[in-house]
Motif scaffolding. Structure first.
Motif, short mmCIF file in Angstrom:
data_model
loop_
_atom_site.label_atom_id
_atom_site.label_comp_id
_atom_site.label_asym_id
_atom_site.label_seq_id
_atom_site.Cartn_x
_atom_site.Cartn_y
_atom_site.Cartn_z
N GLY A 7 0.70 -1.26 -0.04
CA GLY A 7 -0.04 0.06 0.04
C GLY A 7 0.71 1.38 -0.09
O GLY A 7 0.18 2.59 0.17
N TYR A 8 2.24 1.20 -0.05
CA TYR A 8 2.68 2.56 0.20
C TYR A 8 2.82 3.35 -1.34
O TYR A 8 3.40 4.41 -1.37
N ASP A 9 2.25 2.50 -2.30
CA ASP A 9 2.54 3.26 -3.73
C ASP A 9 0.83 3.26 -4.46
O ASP A 9 0.81 3.46 -5.45
N LEU A 10 0.11 3.13 -3.58
CA LEU A 10 -1.48 3.10 -3.97
C LEU A 10 -1.80 4.74 -4.62
O LEU A 10 -2.56 4.56 -5.54
N LEU A 11 -1.27 5.87 -3.99
CA LEU A 11 -1.72 7.22 -4.59
C LEU A 11 -0.49 7.74 -5.02
O LEU A 11 0.31 7.45 -4.36
N THR A 12 -0.93 8.75 -5.80
CA THR A 12 0.57 9.72 -5.93
C THR A 12 0.14 10.92 -5.17
O THR A 12 -0.71 11.09 -4.68
N PRO A 13 1.38 11.84 -5.02
CA PRO A 13 0.99 12.83 -4.07
C PRO A 13 -0.09 13.93 -4.58
O PRO A 13 -0.62 14.77 -3.89
N ASP A 14 -0.61 13.97 -5.79
CA ASP A 14 -1.51 14.74 -6.45
C ASP A 14 -2.80 14.16 -6.50
O ASP A 14 -3.83 14.86 -6.77
N GLN A 15 -3.04 12.93 -6.10
CA GLN A 15 -4.19 12.48 -5.86
C GLN A 15 -4.79 12.49 -4.24
O GLN A 15 -4.27 12.68 -3.44
N PRO A 16 -6.29 12.95 -4.05
CA PRO A 16 -6.82 13.03 -3.00
C PRO A 16 -6.95 11.81 -1.98
O PRO A 16 -7.01 10.61 -2.73
N ALA A 17 -6.60 11.88 -0.96
CA ALA A 17 -6.74 10.69 -0.20
C ALA A 17 -7.81 10.95 1.13
O ALA A 17 -8.16 12.06 1.52
N SER A 18 -8.29 9.72 1.73
CA SER A 18 -9.23 10.06 2.88
C SER A 18 -9.30 8.79 3.62
O SER A 18 -8.73 7.83 3.36
N SER A 19 -9.65 8.99 5.00
CA SER A 19 -9.85 7.70 5.80
C SER A 19 -10.47 6.64 5.21
O SER A 19 -10.31 5.17 5.25
N SER A 20 -11.79 7.08 4.42
CA SER A 20 -12.57 5.98 3.65
C SER A 20 -11.69 5.16 2.96
O SER A 20 -11.72 3.82 2.78
N LEU A 21 -11.15 5.84 1.91
CA LEU A 21 -10.05 5.15 1.25
C LEU A 21 -9.04 4.53 1.62
O LEU A 21 -9.09 3.15 1.27
N TYR A 22 -8.43 4.80 2.69
CA TYR A 22 -7.48 3.91 3.54
C TYR A 22 -8.30 2.77 3.81
O TYR A 22 -7.59 1.68 3.90
N VAL A 23 -9.44 2.91 4.61
CA VAL A 23 -10.00 1.65 5.32
C VAL A 23 -10.39 0.89 4.10
O VAL A 23 -10.09 -0.40 4.38
N SER A 24 -10.86 1.25 2.89
CA SER A 24 -11.04 0.32 1.92
C SER A 24 -9.54 -0.51 1.37
O SER A 24 -9.93 -1.70 1.20
N TYR A 25 -8.71 0.29 1.10
CA TYR A 25 -7.34 -0.51 0.86
C TYR A 25 -7.18 -1.58 2.05
O TYR A 25 -6.81 -2.41 1.45
N VAL A 26 -6.97 -1.06 3.16
CA VAL A 26 -6.30 -1.88 4.22
C VAL A 26 -7.26 -3.35 4.35
O VAL A 26 -6.78 -4.25 4.63
#
Length: 72
Positions: A7-26
């Protein structure tokens, strides 16, 4: 040494992140990669992400895109 990092490379710095997205990935990663012999170490960008994973968030808030544009 047999340690896998996910999961360290799922998003690039210009992509929005959220706790909801994090929970989905994890949740997906844990469900599809764990076996009974391993112990996961879960880390996140902040305690908010871990709190959402463990307990959920009772009052999700949508991003304020107008404010973000002003602050940008």
């Amino acid at each position: 040494e047999g340690i896998r990092i996910w999961g360290y490379d799922l998003l690039t710095p210009d992509q929005p992140a959220s706790s909801s997205l994090y929970v989905s990935y994890v949740t997906f990663i844990l469900a599809h990669t764990m076996d009974k012999r391993s112990t996961p170490i879960v880390v996140g960008g902040s305690y908010l992400y871990i709190q959402d994973l463990l307990y959920g968030i009772s009052a999700p808030v949508d991003p304020d895109w107008d404010l973000r544009r002003v602050l940008d």
